[in-house]
Scaffold this active site. Structure first.
Site: not given
Ligand code: ZN
Length: 270
Positions: A2-3
């Site tokens: 996840p960014e």
């Protein structure tokens, strides 16, 4: 992994579902997730407290409780923080469960168990946030601020973008996509980029993240976690050997900082 867009999406969902909820009991199923804190101490500090706010800084999630305690979560590779309708029916990959007094529950679900969850005070949370660079979707992230940070670094552009102390929230996918849009070679030292190139990179970072956030938020439904990037148009990431959608050259991959960087040797020369 996840960014910023994925982590912000998790936060938005929590704000919709969890604000005001009271923690009836907390269970840590995997002590390694809260290490070096003791499961009993994590539980003690939030039981009976209400969730007041959910704040994101970079890829960190800060869940603020009444009484001042803050739960800080980093999702790492496979983590997800979400509300389930019945706290008794949690999946086997739940590492921490916060059961609400209304019967629902907040779970830290993390199949590969690389994510972390800690309880801290407001000051410690501020210290963690203070080590991060500016939020790229905030007004403080101006072209001047970005150019100022870039001038002080000799790092290759891709590694510079992934360093959370420079810009908070970018990871392997969106850093590569921003460099492609700005037509910058990922190995180029950032302090050697012209101001015009840095301005183009600034625009690319903001547009990539905004577009990804819209698409991820739309795609994130139901219990299946964060899922893919929705309809975000990936142009280089994971496309090694495929033709560039702009110039037709084959997308290449090079190792940088232990990860693969994807880029187009035709479009990204400077
Ligand atoms: Zn190209």
């Amino acid at each position: 992994m996840p960014e910023l867009p994925e982590v912000e999406t998790v936060c938005r969902r929590l704000r919709e579902a969890a604000i005001g909820a009271e923690i009836a009991r907390a269970r840590v199923f995997r002590p390694g997730t809260v290490k070096p804190q003791a499961p009993a101490s994590v539980s003690r500090r939030i039981t009976g407290r209400r969730i007041e706010a959910v704040v994101r800084r970079g890829k960190n999630i800060f869940v603020q409780f009444s009484g001042g305690a803050v739960v800080r979560v980093h999702l790492r590779m496979t983590g997800n923080l979400r509300v389930i309708p019945d706290a008794r029916l949690y999946p086997a990959t739940t590492r921490v469960l916060l059961a609400f007094s209304d019967g629902r529950g907040l779970i830290f679900d993390d199949p590969r168990a690389l994510g972390v969850l800690h309880v801290c005070g407001a000051r410690e949370a501020a210290q963690i946030a203070g080590k991060l660079g500016p939020e790229p979707l905030s007004p403080e992230f101006t072209p001047e601020v970005f150019a100022g940070i870039a001038r002080r670094s000799k790092k290759p552009a891709k590694l510079f973008l992934m360093d959370q102390g420079h810009v908070a929230g970018l990871g392997n996918i969106y850093a590569a996509e921003a460099l492609f849009r700005a037509r910058i070679h990922p190995a180029r030292p950032v302090n050697r980029l012209s101001r015009r190139k840095l301005d183009a990179l600034h625009v690319a970072i903001v547009s990539v993240l905004k577009q990804a956030l819209t698409s991820v938020y739309k795609a994130y439904r139901g219990p299946d976690g964060i899922g893919g990037g929705g309809d975000f148009p990936v142009r280089v990431y994971g496309r090694e050997g495929e033709p560039c959608l702009v110039c037709g050259r084959s997308i290449r991959s090079i190792p940088q900082g232990g990860r693969s960087t994807y880029f187009c040797p035709g479009c990204q020369r400077a």
